[in-house]
Design an enzyme around this catalytic site. Structure first.
Site, PDB file in Angstrom:
ATOM      1  N   GLU A  81     -13.164 -92.510  -2.966  1.00 40.89           N
ATOM      2  CA  GLU A  81     -13.979 -91.321  -2.732  1.00 40.89           C
ATOM      3  C   GLU A  81     -13.171 -90.026  -2.740  1.00 40.89           C
ATOM      4  O   GLU A  81     -13.742 -88.936  -2.761  1.00 40.89           O
ATOM      5  CB  GLU A  81     -14.725 -91.461  -1.392  1.00 40.89           C
ATOM      6  CG  GLU A  81     -15.833 -92.501  -1.456  1.00 40.89           C
ATOM      7  CD  GLU A  81     -16.583 -92.664  -0.152  1.00 40.89           C
ATOM      8  OE1 GLU A  81     -16.026 -92.283   0.899  1.00 40.89           O
ATOM      9  OE2 GLU A  81     -17.703 -93.180  -0.181  1.00 40.89           O
ATOM     10  N   GLU A 112      -5.832-113.726   1.455  1.00 41.18           N
ATOM     11  CA  GLU A 112      -5.181-112.952   2.514  1.00 41.18           C
ATOM     12  C   GLU A 112      -4.033-113.711   3.182  1.00 41.18           C
ATOM     13  O   GLU A 112      -3.290-113.143   3.976  1.00 41.18           O
ATOM     14  CB  GLU A 112      -6.196-112.545   3.573  1.00 41.18           C
ATOM     15  CG  GLU A 112      -6.750-113.687   4.405  1.00 41.18           C
ATOM     16  CD  GLU A 112      -7.703-113.182   5.477  1.00 41.18           C
ATOM     17  OE1 GLU A 112      -7.395-113.409   6.655  1.00 41.18           O
ATOM     18  OE2 GLU A 112      -8.722-112.565   5.134  1.00 41.18           O
TER      19      GLU A 112
END
Length: 272
Positions: A81, A112
């Protein structure tokens, strides 16, 4: 002895399946209201990290986020963004998630848990000691994140983290830890809830404060935003009208000519 994980502790509520919709919503909202207070306790820690980010950016450095699951998605969201909001290049703030972009929509098994992969992903971007790396992990125990920040720190890269447990392994590996302890989740262990909200708030603060200090906002306006749709073009026209005290037609003409609110304001004031 391992520290007790706040993010995995039992919810303050039970028999959730017996609650009505209204009860569920009221109780979730009640829990969410505690999050800003937890963030407030970490303002000074956030400030230290922002100051480092700004300092490195002023010297040509970049900001990296690294995370897995919800934490990784939030980092990628914040990074993605920045270009449309502040008009910066896509390589100024970079978000990486364990498992790659496919993990933004789908869970990637065991991604992960790889202690080495975090640094491998970072190294593809030629991360250096000019940059800042922020590891994001609600639990503070994610191997992908810990391995990445540990190697980065060894390489002289400034490191910070956002976690929701105190005294976590991740916080121990970084120079600028941010530990926003929001307490048990409404659904036990569901860190996409309060922990995710806390991480989103902190990420907003880091990127927004850094971009403002880097001169990407004028007054309170996003003068460098990308004019990528009609809504943003209209917003740009309104900014120009207010700043230059001109009518809509003239503001539209100037924006179409210069394609940037900042350029319009700079040009117009240079002629005054």
């Amino acid at each position: 002895m391992e520290n007790k994980s706040t993010t995995e502790s039992a919810s303050n509520y039970d028999h959730l399946e017996k609650m009505s919709s209204l009860e569920l919503l009221n109780n979730i909202n009640k829990e969410d209201q505690t999050v800003p207070f937890a963030v407030d306790k970490e303002i000074h820690s956030i400030k230290k990290l922002v100051d480092v980010v700004v300092s490195r950016m002023q010297e040509g450095g970049r900001l990296f986020y690294i995370g897995a699951g919800t934490s990784g998605r939030l980092g990628v969201l914040d990074a993605s963004e920045c270009p449309p909001t502040f008009g910066v290049s896509e390589d100024w703030v970079i978000g990486l998630i364990a498992g790659g972009d496919n993990a933004l929509r789908h869970a990637v098994e065991n991604a992960e848990d790889d202690l080495e992969q975090g640094w491998k992903d970072l190294d593809k971007f030629h991360i250096s000691d000019k940059d800042v790396l922020v590891g994001i992990a609600a639990s503070g125990t994610t191997p992908y994140v810990i391995g990445g920040v540990k190697k980065a720190r060894e390489m002289g890269i400034a490191t910070g983290c956002i976690t929701c447990n105190k005294n976590s392994p991740l916080a121990a590996e970084v120079e600028y830890p941010i530990e926003v302890v929001v307490g048990p989740e409404f659904v036990t262990g569901s860190t996409r809830m309060k922990s995710g909200t806390a991480q989103k708030l902190v990420l907003n603060m880091i990127s927004t404060a850094s971009m403002i200090r880097m001169g990407r906002v004028k007054g309170n306006k996003m003068v460098d935003m990308q004019l990528s749709n009609k809504k943003l073009v209209h917003r740009g026209i309104k900014m120009i009208m207010e700043e230059l005290d001109i009518n809509e037609d003239e503001a539209r003409r100037l924006l179409e000519e210069y394609r940037s609110v900042r350029k319009v304001l700079k040009f117009s004031r240079s002629r005054e």
